[in-house]
Design an enzyme around this catalytic site. Structure first.
Site, PDB file in Angstrom:
ATOM      1  CG  ASP A  67      49.970  86.293 -53.516  1.00 15.26           C
ATOM      2  OD1 ASP A  67      49.415  87.203 -52.699  1.00 15.26           O
ATOM      3  OD2 ASP A  67      50.997  85.612 -52.831  1.00 15.26           O
ATOM      4  CG  ASP A 136      58.014  77.347 -48.701  1.00 12.97           C
ATOM      5  OD1 ASP A 136      57.705  78.614 -48.527  1.00 12.97           O
ATOM      6  OD2 ASP A 136      57.274  76.519 -49.089  1.00 12.97           O
ATOM      7  CG  HIS A 138      56.115  80.981 -50.217  1.00 14.69           C
ATOM      8  ND1 HIS A 138      55.434  80.008 -49.200  1.00 14.69           N
ATOM      9  CD2 HIS A 138      55.425  82.162 -50.127  1.00 14.69           C
ATOM     10  CE1 HIS A 138      54.738  80.687 -48.629  1.00 14.69           C
ATOM     11  NE2 HIS A 138      54.616  81.961 -48.844  1.00 14.69           N
ATOM     12  CD  GLU A 143      54.589  76.928 -51.695  1.00 19.86           C
ATOM     13  OE1 GLU A 143      55.514  77.499 -51.071  1.00 19.86           O
ATOM     14  OE2 GLU A 143      53.333  76.954 -50.894  1.00 19.86           O
TER      15      GLU A 143
END
Ligand code: GLP
Length: 260
Positions: A67, A136, A138, A143
């Protein structure tokens, strides 16, 4: 899914480096999937050390990062292209022209995303993909509620992820809001996925991804569908797992010929 609980990041780094080294010896022109964040750093340190001291070669290998932030100026020290250079690829003999990352500065982002997918395909796909996990859940920058079939595309970061990543920037407001990330569908095509998580702040995400339902609310849970997923964690990250004893027993009694 294999869950391996080890005493700390040194042991995790060595175990993953063993898997990468075995792959490179078997297939010198392997395609490695590289992750940023702090979790894979012990692996990069160990591989750099083996390169310098033990003749481990990456000269025929190639690599794709997961990414990239959108909009950071070229050469920004926190752009993932720079981070991966600094933390890993500059420390080994991989050809810099064989190290690819999404183009976060592209004028035409959808075209850059499509080109990245094509480049991964042209290289023959990723042999071993390193992964961390966000607090979280991800994966890369997918996400919660990312499509489980997603491909490389632009995403908006959650406030939580921007806060988590602010530690790398001088000013928390400098963390970009947008990123380009390989999709979950893209990551699932890697032949072996190796996820590393350490510390108590990852315990909930680790529980959700290993033992929770497969759901877009925890993107990493999709790895339950991967035929060869290895999850390496320390005791703190394992603290929320119901079947921790089973995972320990399984790893301790693994046949010697069976690698990660
Ligand atoms: C970033 C990266 C992820 C990484 C996550 C966790 O958001 N895009 O690929 O897994 O951070 O980072 P760390 O390993 O530092 O906890």
């Amino acid at each position: 899914m294999e869950v391996v609980i080890l005493p700390g990041s040194g042991a995790i780094g060595a175990a993953v480096a063993d898997a990468v080294e075995a792959l490179l010896r078997r297939k010198p022109d392997s395609v490695l999937g590289l992750a940023t964040g702090s979790s894979p750093l012990p692996v990069y340190d160990e591989l750099a050390w083996r390169h310098a001291g033990q003749g481990l070669e990456l000269s025929s290998a190639s690599a794709f990062t997961l990414d990239e932030y959108v909009g950071l100026p070229t050469g920004h020290p926190q752009s993932y292209r720079e981070v991966i250079r600094r933390e890993f690829t500059n420390r080994v003999d991989i050809d810099p022209s064989h190290v690819h990352s999404p183009d976060g500065g592209a004028e035409d982002i959808p075209a850059a995303c499509a080109a990245y997918e094509e480049a991964i395909g042209n290289a023959g796909g990723v042999d071993l993909q390193l992964l961390g996990v966000g607090t979280d859940g991800h994966l890369a920058f997918n996400e919660p509620t990312s499509s489980l079939a997603s491909r490389t595309r632009i995403k908006t970061l959650t406030e939580q992820t921007r806060k988590d990543n602010a530690r790398f920037f001088d000013d928390p407001d400098d963390v970009p809001g947008h990123v380009i990330t390989q999709g979950l569908g893209t990551i699932m095509e890697a032949r072996h996925v190796v996820l590393i998580a350490t510390g108590g702040q990852k315990a909930q995400a680790v529980h959700d991804l290993v033992e929770g339902p497969v759901s877009a609310i925890c993107p990493a849970s999709l790895l339950q569908f991967h035929p060869h997923a290895t999850i390496l964690i320390d005791e703190a990250a394992a603290s929320g797992l119901k079947l921790a004893e089973y995972y320990r027993y399984t790893y301790e009694h693994k046949p010697r010929w069976q690698q990660l």
